[in-house]
Design an enzyme around this catalytic site. Structure first.
Site, PDB file in Angstrom:
ATOM      1  N   GLU A  86       9.541  -0.711   3.102  1.00  0.00           N
ATOM      2  CA  GLU A  86       8.239  -1.284   3.453  1.00  0.00           C
ATOM      3  C   GLU A  86       8.356  -2.801   3.425  1.00  0.00           C
ATOM      4  O   GLU A  86       8.823  -3.363   2.433  1.00  0.00           O
ATOM      5  CB  GLU A  86       7.193  -0.796   2.444  1.00  0.00           C
ATOM      6  CG  GLU A  86       5.814  -1.307   2.778  1.00  0.00           C
ATOM      7  CD  GLU A  86       4.742  -0.628   1.948  1.00  0.00           C
ATOM      8  OE1 GLU A  86       4.717   0.604   1.862  1.00  0.00           O
ATOM      9  OE2 GLU A  86       3.928  -1.370   1.384  1.00  0.00           O
ATOM     10  N   GLN A 124       1.999   5.780  -4.123  1.00  0.00           N
ATOM     11  CA  GLN A 124       1.975   4.475  -4.774  1.00  0.00           C
ATOM     12  C   GLN A 124       3.216   4.392  -5.653  1.00  0.00           C
ATOM     13  O   GLN A 124       3.759   5.424  -6.069  1.00  0.00           O
ATOM     14  CB  GLN A 124       0.696   4.376  -5.626  1.00  0.00           C
ATOM     15  CG  GLN A 124       0.505   3.076  -6.356  1.00  0.00           C
ATOM     16  CD  GLN A 124       0.445   1.911  -5.390  1.00  0.00           C
ATOM     17  OE1 GLN A 124       1.485   1.457  -4.917  1.00  0.00           O
ATOM     18  NE2 GLN A 124      -0.750   1.416  -5.110  1.00  0.00           N
ATOM     19  N   ALA A 146     -10.099   6.566   4.265  1.00  0.00           N
ATOM     20  CA  ALA A 146      -8.898   6.842   5.060  1.00  0.00           C
ATOM     21  C   ALA A 146      -9.036   8.178   5.792  1.00  0.00           C
ATOM     22  O   ALA A 146      -8.518   8.333   6.902  1.00  0.00           O
ATOM     23  CB  ALA A 146      -7.673   6.844   4.154  1.00  0.00           C
TER      24      ALA A 146
HETATM   25  P1  FAD Z   1      -8.837   6.600   0.484  1.00  0.00           P
HETATM   26  O1  FAD Z   1      -7.989   7.792   0.711  1.00  0.00           O
HETATM   27  O2  FAD Z   1      -9.996   6.414   1.401  1.00  0.00           O
HETATM   28  O3  FAD Z   1      -9.356   6.677  -1.029  1.00  0.00           O
HETATM   29  C1  FAD Z   1     -10.003   5.553  -1.619  1.00  0.00           C
HETATM   30  C2  FAD Z   1     -10.805   6.017  -2.832  1.00  0.00           C
HETATM   31  O4  FAD Z   1     -11.939   6.745  -2.386  1.00  0.00           O
HETATM   32  C3  FAD Z   1     -10.050   6.980  -3.759  1.00  0.00           C
HETATM   33  O5  FAD Z   1     -10.472   6.723  -5.076  1.00  0.00           O
HETATM   34  C4  FAD Z   1     -10.478   8.345  -3.311  1.00  0.00           C
HETATM   35  O6  FAD Z   1     -10.369   9.308  -4.336  1.00  0.00           O
HETATM   36  C5  FAD Z   1     -11.934   8.071  -2.905  1.00  0.00           C
HETATM   37  N1  FAD Z   1     -12.433   8.914  -1.813  1.00  0.00           N
HETATM   38  C6  FAD Z   1     -11.779   9.260  -0.687  1.00  0.00           C
HETATM   39  N2  FAD Z   1     -12.579   9.979   0.120  1.00  0.00           N
HETATM   40  C7  FAD Z   1     -13.775  10.076  -0.519  1.00  0.00           C
HETATM   41  C8  FAD Z   1     -15.032  10.680  -0.195  1.00  0.00           C
HETATM   42  N3  FAD Z   1     -15.215  11.316   0.960  1.00  0.00           N
HETATM   43  N4  FAD Z   1     -16.037  10.555  -1.076  1.00  0.00           N
HETATM   44  C9  FAD Z   1     -15.860   9.874  -2.240  1.00  0.00           C
HETATM   45  N5  FAD Z   1     -14.710   9.295  -2.604  1.00  0.00           N
HETATM   46  C10 FAD Z   1     -13.685   9.383  -1.748  1.00  0.00           C
HETATM   47  N6  FAD Z   1      -3.482  -1.724   1.596  1.00  0.00           N
HETATM   48  C11 FAD Z   1      -3.559  -2.605   2.609  1.00  0.00           C
HETATM   49  O7  FAD Z   1      -4.549  -3.345   2.722  1.00  0.00           O
HETATM   50  N7  FAD Z   1      -2.553  -2.734   3.531  1.00  0.00           N
HETATM   51  C12 FAD Z   1      -1.446  -1.966   3.483  1.00  0.00           C
HETATM   52  O8  FAD Z   1      -0.549  -2.099   4.320  1.00  0.00           O
HETATM   53  C13 FAD Z   1      -1.339  -0.996   2.422  1.00  0.00           C
HETATM   54  N8  FAD Z   1      -0.272  -0.184   2.338  1.00  0.00           N
HETATM   55  C14 FAD Z   1      -0.222   0.795   1.371  1.00  0.00           C
HETATM   56  C15 FAD Z   1       0.847   1.694   1.358  1.00  0.00           C
HETATM   57  C16 FAD Z   1       0.913   2.697   0.399  1.00  0.00           C
HETATM   58  C17 FAD Z   1       2.073   3.671   0.418  1.00  0.00           C
HETATM   59  C18 FAD Z   1      -0.106   2.800  -0.591  1.00  0.00           C
HETATM   60  C19 FAD Z   1      -0.024   3.855  -1.661  1.00  0.00           C
HETATM   61  C20 FAD Z   1      -1.169   1.909  -0.581  1.00  0.00           C
HETATM   62  C21 FAD Z   1      -1.259   0.904   0.402  1.00  0.00           C
HETATM   63  N9  FAD Z   1      -2.325   0.009   0.473  1.00  0.00           N
HETATM   64  C22 FAD Z   1      -2.399  -0.907   1.482  1.00  0.00           C
HETATM   65  C23 FAD Z   1      -3.367   0.019  -0.572  1.00  0.00           C
HETATM   66  C24 FAD Z   1      -4.576   0.927  -0.211  1.00  0.00           C
HETATM   67  O9  FAD Z   1      -5.238   0.417   0.915  1.00  0.00           O
HETATM   68  C25 FAD Z   1      -5.489   0.932  -1.426  1.00  0.00           C
HETATM   69  O10 FAD Z   1      -4.887   1.612  -2.496  1.00  0.00           O
HETATM   70  C26 FAD Z   1      -6.921   1.413  -1.202  1.00  0.00           C
HETATM   71  O11 FAD Z   1      -7.681   1.047  -2.346  1.00  0.00           O
HETATM   72  C27 FAD Z   1      -7.065   2.908  -1.010  1.00  0.00           C
HETATM   73  O12 FAD Z   1      -6.544   3.316   0.177  1.00  0.00           O
HETATM   74  P2  FAD Z   1      -6.450   4.889   0.542  1.00  0.00           P
HETATM   75  O13 FAD Z   1      -5.954   4.979   1.911  1.00  0.00           O
HETATM   76  O14 FAD Z   1      -5.741   5.616  -0.517  1.00  0.00           O
HETATM   77  O15 FAD Z   1      -8.022   5.251   0.502  1.00  0.00           O
END
Ligand code: FAD
Length: 317
Positions: free
Chosen positions: A18, A210, A144
């Protein structure tokens, strides 16, 4: 090639890195300088992170403050194209909800499709530093999972404008994030897994975790996922610790903990070089065990620096 096809077509553990786009104003050569030393290990994929805009306040005349929006690391899509062209390796752009309306997301996906990019990692993104919690863009995706749905819709030829006739379907493989130590906003591991499962049920093909420093946390996470009916490949993400600053920064920023043996070793370090030595040795042990257990792919967070990851790969590949 799609990440999921590459995983399904081999029994070997694949490799991915990455990387971060360079800071605005820096040329792409600084990025190549970080990638070149890693290419001899033949990664299957290179992930490119996405960095949203942040607000800063600039001092103006008469004590006024001006709120200015800046993106420090633009260029994710262009960098993916440049990497695929230069190294003949698949690029995986990270696509986030933050800062994008659904229409802007659609247009970004159209660009990626035109460039022949077949993979995306679909993420929500974090809150802006100036904000308490994540705020989606007007008409943007909040989670997401919604972004996954949008990509799946386009893979089915369904664009936002429903009356669009014979729209060409995209064919993206979709990765999503998973958190062995729980996402910090989730009430519990169970609640977090439910939300992770939603992303998979909606059509995501694989998970990248993560970073973690205790392999047991990864193994437990995989086993909990399987029990919850999540059966897609789960790629472990590793980040070697390389500086005294990171000893505090990593647990605080990524909401994770170091195992005692690692924190004991780090406590004795006086310089960045000593930390790197510990971080690399720990990374080698973690990598060896994960590979022995047959994980589908090793994903290394390079943070734009190749030295420590290169040392780990030299010892394990
Ligand atoms: P989600 O899957 O949407 O989850 C976010 C939170 O909401 C979680 O606590 C989940 O349990 C909760 N949730 C999900 N759906 C619901 C629902 N329907 N109702 C209520 N709660 C819900 N960030 C960047 O800005 N740029 C990057 O390039 C980047 N790369 C990353 C790469 C990896 C491998 C990882 C692990 C993280 C990366 N991140 C990046 C960080 C990431 O954007 C953050 O961790 C962010 O806070 C959560 O993203 P997510 O896609 O997991 O969110």
């Amino acid at each position: 090639m799609k990440v999921i096809d590459a995983i399904q077509n081999t029994t070997e553990t694949l490799l991915s890195f990455e990387i971060l786009p360079p800071l605005k104003g820096k040329g792409i050569d600084s990025l190549y300088g970080a990638i070149d030393p890693l290419m001899e290990f033949s990664p299957s994929f290179v992930n490119v992170t996405y960095h949203r805009e942040e607000y800063i306040y600039k001092k103006r005349e008469k004590g006024f403050l001006e709120k200015v929006s800046i993106r420090k690391r633009p260029g994710t899509v262009g960098i993916c194209a440049a990497i695929m062209n230069k190294y003949d390796v698949q690029a995986v752009p990270h696509l986030i909800c933050g800062g994008f309306s659904k229409e802007e997301t659609e247009n970004a996906l159209i660009d990626l499709n035109f460039l022949g990019i077949r993979n995306v990692l679909a993420l929500r993104g974090d809150a802006r530093k100036a904000e308490q919690s994540f705020v989606p863009e007007e008409n943007g995706n909040q989670y997401a999972s919604e972004l996954v749905s949008q990509v799946v819709d386009m893979n089915n030829g369904k664009y936002i404008e429903e009356e669009m006739k014979e729209a060409s379907a995209t064919d993206f493989c979709i990765g999503v994030a998973g958190y062995p130590e729980k996402h910090f906003e989730a009430m519990s591991l169970k609640a977090d897994l439910k939300n992770l499962k939603r992303k998979i049920d909606l059509g995501a093909d694989y998970i990248v975790t993560q970073m973690f420093y205790d392999n047991n946390k990864y193994f437990d996470f995989v086993s909990r996922c399987r029990d919850a009916g999540i059966n897609v490949p789960i790629i472990p993400g590793l980040k070697p610790i390389t500086s005294l600053k990171q000893i505090k920064f990593i647990p605080k920023t990524f909401h994770l903990s170091f195992p005692e043996a690692l924190s004991d070793a780090l406590e004795d370090c006086k310089t960045d070089a000593e930390v790197t030595q510990v971080g690399v040795e720990w990374g080698i042990e973690q990598s060896r065990e994960l590979m022995e257990k047959g994980v589908p792919c090793m994903h290394y967070y390079t943070m734009g620096k190749s030295g420590a990851v290169r040392k780990i790969l030299s010892a394990t590949h």
